[in-house]
Design an enzyme around this catalytic site. Structure first.
Site, mmCIF file in Angstrom:
data_model
loop_
_atom_site.group_PDB
_atom_site.id
_atom_site.type_symbol
_atom_site.label_atom_id
_atom_site.label_comp_id
_atom_site.label_asym_id
_atom_site.label_seq_id
_atom_site.Cartn_x
_atom_site.Cartn_y
_atom_site.Cartn_z
ATOM 1 N N SER A 240 40.466 45.509 49.556
ATOM 2 C CA SER A 240 41.428 45.211 48.496
ATOM 3 C C SER A 240 41.309 46.057 47.242
ATOM 4 O O SER A 240 42.179 45.994 46.377
ATOM 5 C CB SER A 240 41.348 43.737 48.114
ATOM 6 O OG SER A 240 42.113 42.973 49.007
ATOM 7 N N SER B 56 44.837 43.901 47.946
ATOM 8 C CA SER B 56 45.388 42.927 47.026
ATOM 9 C C SER B 56 45.307 43.362 45.558
ATOM 10 O O SER B 56 46.064 42.866 44.738
ATOM 11 C CB SER B 56 44.662 41.598 47.179
ATOM 12 O OG SER B 56 43.307 41.708 46.819
ATOM 13 N N LYS C 208 41.551 42.256 37.048
ATOM 14 C CA LYS C 208 42.302 41.574 38.105
ATOM 15 C C LYS C 208 42.367 40.084 37.793
ATOM 16 O O LYS C 208 41.383 39.507 37.315
ATOM 17 C CB LYS C 208 41.627 41.815 39.467
ATOM 18 C CG LYS C 208 42.457 41.342 40.668
ATOM 19 C CD LYS C 208 41.796 41.718 41.989
ATOM 20 C CE LYS C 208 42.585 41.262 43.196
ATOM 21 N NZ LYS C 208 41.961 41.656 44.472
#
Lengths: 471, 470
Positions: free
Chosen positions: B177, B153, B78
């Site tokens: 997330s 997210s 990420k």
């Protein structure tokens, strides 16, 4: 009569090897921006890890000032934007400081402390002269600080001054900071107000940018006078931050405190609470070095010094250390103390330097004093030799030998000199005989002059008395 | 679409069917074919990944796989986690060109375990969002149906695994997330116990809740990656000094709990059916208990108060002075304002403003203190529940994936995390696994929640359900 109410906030930089929340060198005199890393530069994703050494030093100071070490204290964030603050917040302690309360005795008064807490220093900003540029040196960012806050209990500039001297003694004796104000290792802000006629506290003014203890004292005196004048003229004191102008010896307004600055304190979520164990406290107590008060007592008790001499010698850790080194192979503490507190201090003041920068090693000083004790040279000559030692770095005996400064203690030579003096001052001799006793000094002076100061003064005196009696 | 797992790749490598370079080339080919539409990555680190693949020892043996469990495996990271030498942008314009100067602890551990980093995955800006729509670059498409969001997210991390752009990936989970996008993309996602995985090198959003989690195509891969990245890190003061040897060790389990509130909520019927299906599987093995979670609404409110407060402070460092976007001004004040106005997106600004207000003296921390109180209450309640049952089962998301632009109201979007917040706020672990497949190809994500450090239990249960569903 309005009473001044003074409180001090002191920041000291700790002598840890590394910074407060990362393992960068805590040495900010190096090439700018060399002691930096993602943590102290506030890089994305970097996290703080507390420096145990700094916490130990905080505990040490807490014990030295009779404070209460908190078993659990907090780390908090103080949020504000400024280019010298890499993360946009300073990690400090807010609701529970490492140390609560404590006090330092100042002459007959006791200055009470409110708290001592740990925090991190900001970067150093340098405004490049002649341009509108500001340079930032992050070597200082994250250096450990202790903030010491007194209660608003001081009443005079003098007390503030002595308190700071005492505090500096304590932090240098315990070795937690150099306490050098000129290097920013000790910084002091003053809060000062005058009481209202009913005795309640008046409006508070904060004074910043004080770069010496003298400036602290002078700014307090200035503020007392200024605030009194304003109030006498029917004016009002507005809460503001003022700055000290050294060249003009006055304070000037920096900013008005319209409403309290909102730092949005909240518990630092990247750190756990700070836990101090009894073992840590015991260890700090065990490793505590001699404190100034204890040193005074030792010198009075074991070296028989007067309180005055003892407090002069202990006024700084360096001087005491120098004294202790001298006493390793020297037997006359009184003579040594006299010399340090007169001759050596005189040179320190003249050159504005520390004792280790005076230019005479402890061994050289004791050698010099031993020459006096053995009668090899007089005290007067010793003072001259001291200057030569400082100038050349040579040892005292060597200088005495080279310059032929050996004291003349040979009776025949001295008698000859005294006779010559009396011969050359016939008029004065007559007057002496007629009762002008004070002329004895004049004869002595002439004798010393003739021997170029090398004549043994005691022997000269005896011989002179004898010859005058017989004349 | 092939869904290779770590074991499948390792078998192929050990038997010499493929070389590590061929594996990576295959992944890169797939990325090249699909990425222009799907946007699972912010940056594909293909060249460096191939170079690393060339360095993999040959031949690959079982021993090598035991020593370096991710040898030759392409991993997505990420983009809020630092990988040295590559951009770490957190999908924000303010860090658009920021190149990392160090590896996050988790990245170092993955590299040491032989993992090959293939790209930085797309996300909502600073992990604030539930759809990747707040990314300053582009939204990620859901590989199952590109009209739909992948959730967020960590939308890029979940989508890249689902799309076959990497075998496993790292996400971050503050309120859900990792789990919500994993459920949207039909893959497995774990939020570990707070403190189990070092946060050093992950861009903080809400320090007290952020945890790095793993996403994979199956339960074992997700837990294998968690094994690699977990463990005490002296660089993260909030990391816990506990080391699991083997998260995949079977655990003795007798009782599970379900949450009474679920029947009172409006849940997508398919999700509800799949939830019932999982309960039926569990009932064959364990005793069931019914519990009230209480305060689900308050949990969400408390979560946002705590998260936004910390975010307002954590994001203060992005000021343009030392790195990232820098827009000059007449004064430093003006430069700050310009840099941050142009650098942050609308959602991030909204949260910074909310957080700043919540912490201001004007309201004397009343919201913040109450939120901490609520957090404590919720944790106590869960502790109490887990003193009688060993895990709970609960849907991951109330709804199935939504289309782009469908949730315009921020509050609407915040409800995406409704069921993932309780374990997050209590610092407890939770794993989501995909269950079933509806006519659009979407699975329902079902969460298994446990008390702190119950990862082994979660693995056993997730394994059991995964096996039963095959």
């Amino acid at each position: 009569m309005r009473q001044p109410v003074i409180g001090l906030e002191i920041h000291i930089q700790l002598l840890t090897k590394t910074k407060m929340f990362c393992r960068c060198k805590a040495s900010f005199g190096d090439e700018p921006n060399t002691n930096i890393c993602p943590v102290c530069m506030g890089y994305p994703g970097a996290l703080p890890v507390p420096n145990k050494e700094a916490i130990k030093m905080g505990i040490t100071l807490g014990l030295a000032i009779n404070g209460e070490v908190q078993c659990v204290s907090d780390f908090s964030r103080k949020n504000y934007f400024y280019p010298d603050m890499p993360k946009g917040y300073q990690i400090t302690q807010d609701s529970i400081p490492l140390i609560k309360n404590g006090h330092i005795s100042v002459s007959d008064e006791i200055v009470k402390l409110e708290r001592i807490h740990i925090e991190e220093d900001s970067a150093k900003m340098l405004h490049e002269p002649g341009t509108d540029k500001t340079l930032i040196n992050f070597n200082r960012a994250g250096v450990p600080l202790l903030e010491i806050v007194t209660l608003p209990c001081l009443k005079t500039a003098k007390t503030a001054n002595i308190f700071l001297e005492k505090l500096k003694q304590i932090i240098t004796y315990t070795g937690i900071s150099t306490g050098k104000m000129e290097e920013g290792a000790l910084r002091c802000d003053v809060n000062i107000s005058l009481t209202n006629p009913d005795g309640s506290l008046g409006q508070k003014i904060e004074v910043k940018n004080l770069n010496s203890f003298k400036a602290v004292a002078k700014s307090i005196e200035y503020e007392i006078e200024r605030q009194n004048k304003v109030l006498d003229a029917g004016g009002k004191i507005i809460p503001e931050t003022r700055s000290w102008d050294e060249s003009k010896s006055e304070t000037f307004i920096m900013r008005i405190k319209d409403g309290k600055a909102d730092y949005r304190f909240f518990p630092e979520p990247d750190l756990k609470s700070l836990f101090v164990t009894q073992e840590m406290i015991d260890e700090a107590r065990k490793n505590m070095s001699e404190l100034p008060g204890q040193a005074v007592e030792r010198l009075i008790k074991t070296h028989n010094l007067s309180e005055y001499d003892a407090s002069l010698i202990t006024s700084s850790k360096e001087i005491l250390h120098y004294y202790d080194l001298c006493m390793k192979d020297f037997q006359d503490p009184k003579l040594l103390a006299n010399w340090i507190s007169s001759e050596i201090l005189k040179i320190m003041n003249k050159n504005n330097c520390y004792i280790n920068e005076v230019g005479i090693k402890p061994m050289q000083l004791t050698e010099l004093l031993s020459l006096i004790l053995k009668g090899t040279i007089s005290g007067k000559i010793a003072k001259d030799v001291l200057l030569v030692v400082i100038e050349t770095g040579k040892n005292p005996s060597e200088i005495v030998k080279e310059k032929g400064l050996l004291q003349v203690s040979d009776t025949d030579s001295l008698r000859k000199i005294v006779s010559e003096v009396l011969e050359e001052n016939k008029n004065e001799l007559e007057r002496y005989k007629n009762g002008e006793q004070k002329l004895f000094g004049l004869f002595m002076g002439q004798c010393m002059k003739k021997t170029k100061g090398k004549g043994n003064p005691k022997m000269l005196q005896t011989i002179l008395k004898e010859l005058l009696r017989d004349a | 679409m092939t869904h290779q797992t770590k074991n499948e790749i390792h078998n192929s490598l050990i038997q010499g069917e493929q070389t590590p370079v061929e594996i990576i080339e295959e992944y890169l080919k797939r990325i090249e074919a699909q990425e222009s539409e799907m946007h699972t990555f912010i940056e594909v680190t293909g060249e460096s990944c191939l170079n690393e693949a060339k360095q993999v020892p040959k031949p690959i043996t079982k021993e090598i796989v035991e020593d370096t469990p991710f040898v030759g495996i392409p991993v997505g990271i990420k983009d809020n986690i630092n990988v040295k030498g590559f951009k770490t942008t957190a999908a924000s314009k303010i860090l658009e060109n920021h190149i990392s100067v160090y590896d996050a602890t988790v990245v170092r551990k993955i590299k040491n375990a032989g993992g090959l980093i293939i790209g930085k995955t797309n996300m909502d800006e600073f992990a604030m969002g539930s759809s990747t729509e707040t990314s300053c670059f582009y939204p990620t498409k859901n590989p199952i149906n590109t009209k739909y969001t992948p959730g967020g997210s960590s939308g890029g991390s979940a989508a890249s695994v689902r799309a076959g752009h990497c075998t496993v990936s790292l996400g971050s989970d503050t309120g859900g997330s990792v789990r919500q996008p994993a459920s949207f993309c039909g893959v497995v996602g774990i939020r570990p116990t707070y403190g189990l995985v070092s946060r050093y090198g992950m861009l903080s959003f809400c320090s007290s809740l952020d945890q790095i989690g793993t996403i994979a195509n199956d339960v074992d891969d997700a837990f294998s990656l968690l094994e690699v990245i977990s463990g005490y890190d002296p660089k993260d003061s909030t990391s816990v000094n506990i080391e699991y040897q083997d998260l995949k060790e079977p655990e003795e389990i007798s009782t599970f709990g379900i949450c009474n509130e679920i029947e009172k909520l409006y849940i997508d019927p398919f999700v509800h059916d799949m939830y019932k299906k999982v309960i039926a599987i569990l009932l064959k093995n364990f005793k069931k208990e019914n519990h009230w979670l209480d305060n689900l609404d308050k949990a969400m409110a408390a979560y946002h108060i705590i998260a936004d407060s910390e975010a307002s402070s954590n994001l203060a460092r992005y000021d343009g002075v030392r790195y990232g976007l820098q827009i000059s001004g007449e004064s430093s004040q003006e430069a700050y304002i310009k840099t941050r106005t142009q650098g942050f997106g609308a959602e991030v600004k909204r949260r910074i403003l909310l957080g700043t207000y919540i912490l201001s003296e004007e309201i004397e921390g009343s919201y913040y203190k109450q939120a901490l109180c609520a957090k404590e209450k919720i944790t106590e309640k869960l502790d109490q529940i887990f003193s009688s049952c060993q895990f709970m089962v609960i849907p991951t998301s109330l709804k199935l994936p939504f289309k782009f632009g469908e949730r315009n109201d921020p509050l609407d979007m915040y409800y995406s995390d409704y069921l993932t917040i309780p374990s997050a706020i209590a610092g407890m672990p939770s794993v989501t696994i995909p269950v079933g497949c509806n006519e659009n190809g979407f699975s329902a994500g079902i969460q298994i929640m446990g008390p702190k450090f119950s990862e082994k239990v979660l693995h056993s249960v997730a394994k059991l359900i995964e096996g039963e569903l095959k």
